[in-house]
Design a protein around this motif. Structure first.
Motif, mmCIF file in Angstrom:
data_model
loop_
_atom_site.group_PDB
_atom_site.id
_atom_site.type_symbol
_atom_site.label_atom_id
_atom_site.label_comp_id
_atom_site.label_asym_id
_atom_site.label_seq_id
_atom_site.Cartn_x
_atom_site.Cartn_y
_atom_site.Cartn_z
ATOM 1 N N THR B 27 5.372 -0.802 -8.288
ATOM 2 C CA THR B 27 6.417 -1.620 -8.101
ATOM 3 C C THR B 27 7.267 -1.741 -9.465
ATOM 4 O OG1 THR B 27 4.724 -2.964 -6.836
ATOM 5 C CG2 THR B 27 6.641 -4.273 -7.603
ATOM 6 N N VAL B 28 6.554 -1.672 -10.657
ATOM 7 C CA VAL B 28 7.214 -1.923 -11.851
ATOM 8 C C VAL B 28 8.159 -0.811 -11.932
ATOM 9 C CG1 VAL B 28 7.115 -1.724 -14.477
ATOM 10 C CG2 VAL B 28 5.340 -3.042 -13.080
ATOM 11 N N VAL B 29 7.643 0.464 -11.779
ATOM 12 C CA VAL B 29 8.719 1.705 -11.905
ATOM 13 C C VAL B 29 9.653 1.795 -10.715
ATOM 14 C CG1 VAL B 29 8.666 4.319 -11.758
ATOM 15 C CG2 VAL B 29 6.602 3.317 -12.754
ATOM 16 N N PHE B 30 9.323 1.250 -9.515
ATOM 17 C CA PHE B 30 10.435 1.331 -8.514
ATOM 18 C C PHE B 30 11.521 0.458 -8.854
ATOM 19 C CE2 PHE B 30 12.004 0.340 -4.495
ATOM 20 C CZ PHE B 30 12.388 1.509 -3.844
ATOM 21 N N PHE B 58 5.993 -5.349 -3.744
ATOM 22 C CA PHE B 58 4.710 -5.262 -4.190
ATOM 23 C C PHE B 58 3.649 -5.060 -3.060
ATOM 24 C CE2 PHE B 58 0.615 -7.452 -5.217
ATOM 25 C CZ PHE B 58 0.260 -6.655 -6.111
ATOM 26 N N PHE B 59 3.702 -5.929 -2.057
ATOM 27 C CA PHE B 59 2.718 -5.957 -0.876
ATOM 28 C C PHE B 59 2.636 -4.961 -0.271
ATOM 29 C CE2 PHE B 59 2.041 -10.423 -2.296
ATOM 30 C CZ PHE B 59 0.610 -10.368 -2.386
ATOM 31 N N LEU B 60 3.991 -4.166 -0.004
ATOM 32 C CA LEU B 60 4.292 -2.979 0.743
ATOM 33 C C LEU B 60 3.358 -1.912 0.199
ATOM 34 C CD1 LEU B 60 8.042 -3.312 2.198
ATOM 35 C CD2 LEU B 60 5.584 -3.337 3.633
ATOM 36 N N PHE B 61 3.826 -1.725 -1.283
ATOM 37 C CA PHE B 61 2.995 -0.734 -1.975
ATOM 38 C C PHE B 61 1.585 -0.958 -1.833
ATOM 39 C CE2 PHE B 61 6.768 0.134 -4.626
ATOM 40 C CZ PHE B 61 7.244 1.400 -4.338
ATOM 41 N N TRP B 62 0.979 -2.191 -1.767
ATOM 42 C CA TRP B 62 -0.353 -2.451 -2.050
ATOM 43 C C TRP B 62 -0.886 -1.816 -0.497
ATOM 44 C CZ3 TRP B 62 -3.229 -7.674 -3.160
ATOM 45 C CH2 TRP B 62 -4.460 -7.183 -3.460
ATOM 46 N N LEU B 63 -0.149 -2.249 0.667
ATOM 47 C CA LEU B 63 -0.710 -1.645 1.885
ATOM 48 C C LEU B 63 -0.579 -0.264 1.793
ATOM 49 C CD1 LEU B 63 -1.107 -3.265 4.673
ATOM 50 C CD2 LEU B 63 1.324 -2.261 4.994
ATOM 51 N N LEU B 64 0.248 0.487 1.338
ATOM 52 C CA LEU B 64 0.249 1.866 1.221
ATOM 53 C C LEU B 64 -0.800 2.344 0.636
ATOM 54 C CD1 LEU B 64 2.352 4.025 2.119
ATOM 55 C CD2 LEU B 64 3.105 4.091 -0.330
#
Lengths: 474, 83
Positions: B27-30, B58-64
């Motif tokens: 999330t931070v990098v994106f 963030f939650f989409l990344f977490w889901l992934l």
């Protein structure tokens, strides 16, 4: 020294089945006994200092705004006098490298200093334990209370403890969000129950994480969740400072009276009081050797020194030492590993400081107008249009002048001669470049835009772009 | 070590926690590289606040990352029981 549990990644030997199972056994609640002594005082100092920094920092004001504010909605980070932009992402990356290298350096030098004294998990657990102790009493009182059937008193004590934990956790969540939203305004919106949905979410999320990690999970975070705990053994060597029980001096263990001549009975210095086990926040027995659960908090050192003093024996049966020292070999502090980490650390810190000091607080983005490749003017010149984005990263207003170069006789056409950008503002404007097709070497030529502040020649930046033409000049 | 001996709660933490860490880093990098406002300017989500997009991102990344960790954990099970 037993090394069986140091490297948790290695496959268990046959005899280690019991240990391996205990790693995954249902967790038994640990009631760490309160401990006093030199290292307990050091840890308390660390806890107080770090807590103070965390809770107090967002309230500091600098130049009429919050001194440290990570303004995510505006994509600006304020750190005292400096404003960082997404373009400064490299500093964040470098900062993370500094953090990682510091961890390597201190781990190689002094083992798990971070875990025992500075890790937020340790710090908040320490505070939560303190609250628990104030309300429920000492270790044996806590155990008795947990075994006792539910009563009005037990309900009141437990309820009070959780209420105080939740208040502290909520304040922690509020402080955390206060690093991203101006904390004073956030306080007003919390009081009037008017926080935005995302702020509310993050306050609750972070508060809940604090309550869960420091109140309930505690040492399980270190044992099962922390990546550092698993890989720190890779940075250890025989000269790393660790907490260790001196088996040669302590064994054979056994209870005895203070007056007994234990040496004639064949006993070592360890009185087998098990207080070192009772004080351990991760519930291990340090006398079994170096274990990866050990967070290096030195509670057992304080506890054992206390007992040794009462027995009239020399202190340091459990102490900070190195594997070499325990085995009677000379211990070296300065060794290649430490020196390499130190040099790398200094080099990266030097780079960060140097680049922040010489940082030029202006940014320029050049985007070629994609709607048309080029057009020809009435005078037969080739014209390209560019969209420029100027970012004044300074905290004062500036007037800038733009120049262009790269092609002989290149002409820059602007709507205005100078561009005014207020402090911290982004200004977009378009610029046209005109060149004689005779001077164009190829279809695409590199050109350079140079932006300089009128008042301060040092504030200047150059950005490259492509100039597209017919390509049949010569 | 028998897989079945690991309590479900620890397996779940073992999936959620590393994916949480990697999702936070992603999330931070994106979002340091891409500004949500510019990213969503021509979509139906153009009115979203930045912090909202960060959170959802963030939650989409977490889901992934959770999906990936779950699959890893699932494929690590023995394909047949001995005996």
């Amino acid at each position: 020294m037993s090394q069986t549990t140091v490297n948790s990644d290695s496959p268990p030997a046959r005899g280690d089945n019991a240990l391996e199972q205990s790693l995954y056994a249902k967790r038994e609640r640990i009631y760490p006994r309160e401990v006093h002594g030199l290292f307990a005082r050091l840890r308390l100092t660390g806890v107080a200092a770090l807590m103070g920094i965390f809770y107090f920092t967002p309230w500091i004001t600098w130049d009429a705004r919050q001194a440290i504010l990570f303004d995510l909605p505006a994509r600006k980070f304020y750190i005292f006098g400096i404003t960082f932009w997404p373009q400064d992402f490299i500093y964040l990356a470098l900062l993370l490298i500094v953090a990682a290298l510091s961890l390597f350096f201190f781990t190689a030098l002094a083992g798990r200093l971070w875990c025992g004294y500075a890790c937020p998990q340790t710090v908040w657990t320490e505070v939560f334990l303190w609250i628990e102790r104030k309300l429920e009493g000492d270790r044996s009182q806590q155990m008795k209370l947990d075994k006792a059937p539910w009563s009005g008193r037990k309900l009141a004590v437990k309820g009070g403890k959780h209420a105080i934990w939740i208040v502290l956790a909520a304040w922690t969540g509020y402080t955390f969000v206060g690093y991203f939203t101006p904390i004073r305004e956030l306080g007003q919106s919390v009081l009037s129950l008017a926080t935005g949905p995302w702020e509310t979410f993050w306050i609750i999320f972070y508060g809940f994480a604090t309550y869960g990690n420091a109140g309930w999970l505690r040492e399980q975070v270190c044992i099962y969740m922390c990546p550092y705990a698993r890989f720190q053994s890779a940075m250890f060597d025989k000269n790393t400072l660790i907490i260790s029980y001196d088996a040669a001096r302590g064994d054979p263990r056994g209870a005895r009276k203070r007056s007994t001549d234990y040496k004639s009975k064949g006993l070592g210095d360890c009185v087998d009081c098990k207080i070192c086990v009772q004080v351990c926040p991760t519930g291990i027995d340090i006398r079994n050797g170096l274990q990866y659960e050990c967070i290096g908090c030195a509670a057992c050192v304080d506890a054992c020194d206390d007992v040794m003093e009462k027995m009239g024996y020399p202190k340091g049966l459990v102490r900070y030492t190195t594997e070499n020292a325990i085995e009677g070999r000379p211990a070296r502090v300065l060794r290649p590993r430490v020196l390499v980490y130190a040099c790398m650390l200094l080099a990266v810190i030097g780079t960060v400081v140097g680049s922040i000091v010489t940082r030029i607080p202006v940014g320029l983005d050049v985007i070629r107008d994609r709607n048309s490749l080029y057009r020809e003017t009435q005078d037969g010149l080739v014209e390209n249009v560019y969209l420029l984005k100027l970012i004044n990263m300074d905290d004062v207003d500036h007037v800038y002048r733009l120049t262009a170069s790269g092609i002989p006789g290149l002409q820059l056409k602007l709507d205005r001669r100078e561009v005014l950008a207020p402090a911290g503002a982004v200004v977009e404007f378009s610029a046209r470049l005109q060149a004689d097709p005779y001077d164009l070497g190829s279809q695409s030529t590199e050109v350079r835009f140079t932006l300089a502040a009128v008042a301060d020649e040092a504030i200047t930046t150059t950005e490259q772009a492509r100039f597209i033409g017919p390509g049949s000049g010569r | 070590m028998n897989e079945a001996e690991i309590p479900a709660s620890q397996r779940i933490i073992g999936i959620l926690w590393p994916s949480f860490l990697t999702a936070a880093a992603a999330t931070v990098v994106f979002f340091a590289l891409f500004d949500p406002v510019e990213l969503l300017a021509y979509t139906d989500f153009a009115d979203s606040s930045r912090v909202g997009v960060y959170t959802v991102g963030f939650f989409l990344f977490w889901l992934l990352t959770t999906t990936s960790s779950t699959l890893t954990s699932y494929f690590q099970r023995p394909t047949r029981t001995p005996g």
